[in-house]
Design a protein around this motif. Structure first.
Motif, PDB file in Angstrom:
ATOM      1  N   LEU A 252       0.857  -1.176   0.000  1.00  0.00           N
ATOM      2  CA  LEU A 252       0.000   0.000   0.000  1.00  0.00           C
ATOM      3  C   LEU A 252       0.894   1.227   0.000  1.00  0.00           C
ATOM      4  CD1 LEU A 252      -3.264   0.619   1.927  1.00  0.00           C
ATOM      5  CD2 LEU A 252      -1.487   2.370   1.962  1.00  0.00           C
ATOM      6  N   PHE A 253       0.715   2.082  -1.005  1.00  0.00           N
ATOM      7  CA  PHE A 253       1.504   3.298  -1.152  1.00  0.00           C
ATOM      8  C   PHE A 253       0.661   4.500  -0.749  1.00  0.00           C
ATOM      9  CE2 PHE A 253       2.902   6.852  -4.004  1.00  0.00           C
ATOM     10  CZ  PHE A 253       4.132   7.072  -3.408  1.00  0.00           C
ATOM     11  N   GLU A 254       1.034   5.129   0.367  1.00  0.00           N
ATOM     12  CA  GLU A 254       0.396   6.371   0.798  1.00  0.00           C
ATOM     13  C   GLU A 254       1.139   7.511   0.116  1.00  0.00           C
ATOM     14  OE1 GLU A 254      -2.177   7.180   2.497  1.00  0.00           O
ATOM     15  OE2 GLU A 254      -2.727   5.499   3.806  1.00  0.00           O
ATOM     16  N   SER A 255       0.532   8.120  -0.875  1.00  0.00           N
ATOM     17  CA  SER A 255       1.228   9.033  -1.770  1.00  0.00           C
ATOM     18  C   SER A 255       1.565  10.379  -1.151  1.00  0.00           C
ATOM     19  CB  SER A 255       0.379   9.259  -3.025  1.00  0.00           C
ATOM     20  OG  SER A 255      -0.923   9.689  -2.682  1.00  0.00           O
ATOM     21  N   GLY A 256       0.983  10.705  -0.032  1.00  0.00           N
ATOM     22  CA  GLY A 256       1.230  11.978   0.637  1.00  0.00           C
ATOM     23  C   GLY A 256       0.016  12.404   1.434  1.00  0.00           C
ATOM     24  N   PHE A 257       0.079  13.579   2.036  1.00  0.00           N
ATOM     25  CA  PHE A 257      -1.005  14.086   2.874  1.00  0.00           C
ATOM     26  C   PHE A 257      -1.757  15.176   2.107  1.00  0.00           C
ATOM     27  CE2 PHE A 257       1.696  12.041   5.880  1.00  0.00           C
ATOM     28  CZ  PHE A 257       0.889  11.672   6.944  1.00  0.00           C
ATOM     29  N   ILE A 258      -3.031  14.902   1.795  1.00  0.00           N
ATOM     30  CA  ILE A 258      -3.778  15.932   1.075  1.00  0.00           C
ATOM     31  C   ILE A 258      -4.226  17.057   2.006  1.00  0.00           C
ATOM     32  CG2 ILE A 258      -4.526  14.357  -0.732  1.00  0.00           C
ATOM     33  CD1 ILE A 258      -7.243  14.233   0.543  1.00  0.00           C
ATOM     34  N   THR A 259      -3.957  16.907   3.306  1.00  0.00           N
ATOM     35  CA  THR A 259      -4.177  18.012   4.227  1.00  0.00           C
ATOM     36  C   THR A 259      -2.993  18.970   4.227  1.00  0.00           C
ATOM     37  OG1 THR A 259      -3.412  16.484   5.953  1.00  0.00           O
ATOM     38  CG2 THR A 259      -5.786  16.840   5.770  1.00  0.00           C
ATOM     39  N   ASN A 260      -1.908  18.588   3.557  1.00  0.00           N
ATOM     40  CA  ASN A 260      -0.738  19.457   3.429  1.00  0.00           C
ATOM     41  C   ASN A 260      -0.792  20.156   2.080  1.00  0.00           C
ATOM     42  OD1 ASN A 260       2.268  19.587   2.213  1.00  0.00           O
ATOM     43  ND2 ASN A 260       2.343  19.969   4.421  1.00  0.00           N
ATOM     44  N   GLU A 261      -0.609  21.461   2.072  1.00  0.00           N
ATOM     45  CA  GLU A 261      -0.777  22.235   0.838  1.00  0.00           C
ATOM     46  C   GLU A 261       0.179  21.790  -0.267  1.00  0.00           C
ATOM     47  OE1 GLU A 261      -0.875  26.920  -0.648  1.00  0.00           O
ATOM     48  OE2 GLU A 261      -0.506  26.422   1.461  1.00  0.00           O
ATOM     49  N   ALA A 262       1.448  21.585   0.082  1.00  0.00           N
ATOM     50  CA  ALA A 262       2.437  21.201  -0.925  1.00  0.00           C
ATOM     51  C   ALA A 262       2.155  19.797  -1.475  1.00  0.00           C
ATOM     52  CB  ALA A 262       3.842  21.267  -0.337  1.00  0.00           C
ATOM     53  N   ASP A 263       1.856  18.856  -0.582  1.00  0.00           N
ATOM     54  CA  ASP A 263       1.533  17.495  -1.030  1.00  0.00           C
ATOM     55  C   ASP A 263       0.295  17.491  -1.914  1.00  0.00           C
ATOM     56  OD1 ASP A 263       3.661  16.375   0.231  1.00  0.00           O
ATOM     57  OD2 ASP A 263       2.515  15.183   1.672  1.00  0.00           O
ATOM     58  N   ALA A 264      -0.737  18.211  -1.483  1.00  0.00           N
ATOM     59  CA  ALA A 264      -1.986  18.241  -2.243  1.00  0.00           C
ATOM     60  C   ALA A 264      -1.767  18.804  -3.634  1.00  0.00           C
ATOM     61  CB  ALA A 264      -3.031  19.061  -1.493  1.00  0.00           C
ATOM     62  N   GLU A 265      -0.985  19.884  -3.721  1.00  0.00           N
ATOM     63  CA  GLU A 265      -0.713  20.482  -5.031  1.00  0.00           C
ATOM     64  C   GLU A 265       0.069  19.517  -5.914  1.00  0.00           C
ATOM     65  OE1 GLU A 265       1.472  24.435  -6.947  1.00  0.00           O
ATOM     66  OE2 GLU A 265       1.290  24.203  -4.766  1.00  0.00           O
ATOM     67  N   ARG A 266       1.032  18.825  -5.324  1.00  0.00           N
ATOM     68  CA  ARG A 266       1.839  17.872  -6.092  1.00  0.00           C
ATOM     69  C   ARG A 266       0.991  16.715  -6.602  1.00  0.00           C
ATOM     70  NH1 ARG A 266       4.153  13.288  -4.077  1.00  0.00           N
ATOM     71  NH2 ARG A 266       3.883  13.988  -1.927  1.00  0.00           N
ATOM     72  N   LEU A 267       0.162  16.150  -5.747  1.00  0.00           N
ATOM     73  CA  LEU A 267      -0.603  14.962  -6.109  1.00  0.00           C
ATOM     74  C   LEU A 267      -1.740  15.260  -7.065  1.00  0.00           C
ATOM     75  CD1 LEU A 267      -0.774  13.234  -2.611  1.00  0.00           C
ATOM     76  CD2 LEU A 267       0.772  12.717  -4.507  1.00  0.00           C
ATOM     77  N   ASN A 268      -2.165  16.520  -7.100  1.00  0.00           N
ATOM     78  CA  ASN A 268      -3.309  16.881  -7.942  1.00  0.00           C
ATOM     79  C   ASN A 268      -2.882  17.579  -9.234  1.00  0.00           C
ATOM     80  OD1 ASN A 268      -6.207  16.796  -8.156  1.00  0.00           O
ATOM     81  ND2 ASN A 268      -6.220  19.022  -7.890  1.00  0.00           N
ATOM     82  N   SER A 269      -1.588  17.588  -9.521  1.00  0.00           N
ATOM     83  CA  SER A 269      -1.106  18.226 -10.744  1.00  0.00           C
ATOM     84  C   SER A 269      -0.616  17.168 -11.726  1.00  0.00           C
ATOM     85  CB  SER A 269       0.043  19.181 -10.422  1.00  0.00           C
ATOM     86  OG  SER A 269       1.197  18.461 -10.012  1.00  0.00           O
ATOM     87  N   PRO A 270      -0.712  17.416 -13.021  1.00  0.00           N
ATOM     88  CA  PRO A 270      -0.197  16.456 -14.005  1.00  0.00           C
ATOM     89  C   PRO A 270       1.275  16.136 -13.788  1.00  0.00           C
ATOM     90  CG  PRO A 270      -1.580  18.095 -15.086  1.00  0.00           C
ATOM     91  CD  PRO A 270      -1.397  18.566 -13.667  1.00  0.00           C
ATOM     92  N   ALA A 271       2.083  17.159 -13.486  1.00  0.00           N
ATOM     93  CA  ALA A 271       3.513  16.931 -13.261  1.00  0.00           C
ATOM     94  C   ALA A 271       3.743  16.038 -12.045  1.00  0.00           C
ATOM     95  CB  ALA A 271       4.238  18.268 -13.092  1.00  0.00           C
ATOM     96  N   GLY A 272       2.997  16.302 -10.970  1.00  0.00           N
ATOM     97  CA  GLY A 272       3.142  15.497  -9.765  1.00  0.00           C
ATOM     98  C   GLY A 272       2.712  14.062  -9.980  1.00  0.00           C
ATOM     99  N   ARG A 273       1.585  13.873 -10.669  1.00  0.00           N
ATOM    100  CA  ARG A 273       1.114  12.509 -10.954  1.00  0.00           C
ATOM    101  C   ARG A 273       2.124  11.756 -11.815  1.00  0.00           C
ATOM    102  NH1 ARG A 273      -4.034  15.157 -11.272  1.00  0.00           N
ATOM    103  NH2 ARG A 273      -3.771  15.497 -13.521  1.00  0.00           N
ATOM    104  N   ASN A 274       2.678  12.434 -12.798  1.00  0.00           N
ATOM    105  CA  ASN A 274       3.647  11.781 -13.674  1.00  0.00           C
ATOM    106  C   ASN A 274       4.931  11.420 -12.927  1.00  0.00           C
ATOM    107  OD1 ASN A 274       1.995  11.865 -15.941  1.00  0.00           O
ATOM    108  ND2 ASN A 274       2.733  13.874 -16.582  1.00  0.00           N
ATOM    109  N   ALA A 275       5.330  12.250 -11.981  1.00  0.00           N
ATOM    110  CA  ALA A 275       6.521  11.953 -11.187  1.00  0.00           C
ATOM    111  C   ALA A 275       6.310  10.694 -10.352  1.00  0.00           C
ATOM    112  CB  ALA A 275       6.872  13.145 -10.296  1.00  0.00           C
ATOM    113  N   VAL A 276       5.153  10.614  -9.702  1.00  0.00           N
ATOM    114  CA  VAL A 276       4.833   9.415  -8.916  1.00  0.00           C
ATOM    115  C   VAL A 276       4.774   8.194  -9.824  1.00  0.00           C
ATOM    116  CG1 VAL A 276       3.044   8.288  -7.545  1.00  0.00           C
ATOM    117  CG2 VAL A 276       3.634  10.676  -7.087  1.00  0.00           C
TER     118      VAL A 276
END
Length: 306
Positions: A252-276
């Motif tokens: 199980l991969f916990e990709s980050g904390f969506i309660t954290n502004e930086a994590d949320a921005e990363r996980l919800n952006s095309p660049a962030g998704r592609n990096a993961v």
């Protein structure tokens, strides 16, 4: 009598929705047919619920070569189960985006087959998720989630979970007891075996799968350094139902904390998704190359490993 039957019908129907039975095929209109053996003192001797309808397995994408490894990607939550919430995001949507990006990356790289437990916004019970991997004969199961720290917006970073030893042993005993009469685990036929023998066979299979799970978890950490921001303690083992398959390496991969502004921005952006997706896909490629080098029958090296 009719009022009691109607109230019981409502309870059964609402319970079905709350537990996901409706999604697995439970029909509320059949609930009235489940009321049997009414006694004269307004008590029911028993209630027989209709069986869940069989669910369709997801499509396997990629090459038709069945000798190549199959990766089952599981976006957590879905449907009425929103998961974590933060920064205006819902976990179920964030992780679906990550799963689709990983699927696309794996298919583009080639050399593996891919299936998603869900490719849209639907709910799946936890045990159904890993059973999909087992029924498809998956070589690897990866469940993707996002975390929440409530009001602690400073908590950030990805983490990786495998099944704990204690949970693994308990799961092996339950699985053996449930499947003793009819199932196979890693090609071993449990039919006709005693519960004690079945428990041993399943436990051996689970330990092998768990060792492979731990190896894959470390590969994610290794390949993600410098690309993904990890939590200060990124590797964990826990009692997680979705990881209980006794014969499929599962992480199980916990990709980050969506309660954290930086994590949320990363996980919800095309660049962030592609990096993961790049990190996870590379970990998958290395995992299967190592297994091929070790002589595993179930793993072949993806063609475009870099």
């Amino acid at each position: 009598m009719m009022r009691l039957a109607f109230l019981l019908y409502l309870v059964v129907a609402l319970s079905a929705v709350a537990t996901g039975l409706a999604v697995s095929g439970f029909r509320p209109d059949a609930a009235m047919a489940a009321l049997v053996s009414a006694k004269g003192d307004n008590r029911f001797e028993r209630i027989v619920l209709p069986k869940a309808l069989p669910y369709d397995l997801p499509a396997v994408e990629g090459t038709r070569d069945s000798s190549l490894p199959l990766v089952v990607i599981d976006p957590g939550h879905g449907g009425f189960d929103l998961g974590a919430k933060g920064q205006g995001l819902q976990e179920k949507n964030v992780v679906l985006g990550l799963a689709l990006a990983l699927r696309d990356r794996l298919l583009a790289d080639g050399g593996v087959r891919v299936a998603l437990t869900r490719s849209d916004d639907r709910f799946l019970p936890l045990d159904e998720r890993y059973e999909i991997a087992r029924k498809l004969g998956a070589s690897l199961f990866l469940s993707i989630h996002a975390d929440s720290a409530g009001d602690e917006g400073s908590v950030e970073g990805a983490s990786i979970y495998t099944l704990s030893n204690r949970a693994s042993d308990a799961a092996a005993r339950r699985f053996a007891a449930r499947e003793n009469a009819s199932d196979h685990v890693n090609g071993l036929d449990l039919d006709g075996k005693s519960n004690a023998v079945s428990s041993i066979l399943v436990a051996l299979s689970q330990r092998r799968a768990q060792a492979q799970s731990n190896k894959f978890a470390k590969l994610i950490l290794q390949e993600g350094k410098g690309v993904i921001d990890f939590h200060s303690q990124p590797l964990h083992s826990a009692t997680l139902e979705v990881l209980r398959a006794p014969d499929v390496p599962s992480v199980l991969f916990e990709s980050g904390f969506i309660t954290n502004e930086a994590d949320a921005e990363r996980l919800n952006s095309p660049a962030g998704r592609n990096a993961v997706a790049r990190v996870l896909a590379r970990a998958v490629r290395i995992y299967f190359m190592d297994r091929k080098d070790a002589g595993s029958d179930s793993a072949a090296a993806p063609a475009n490993a870099q």
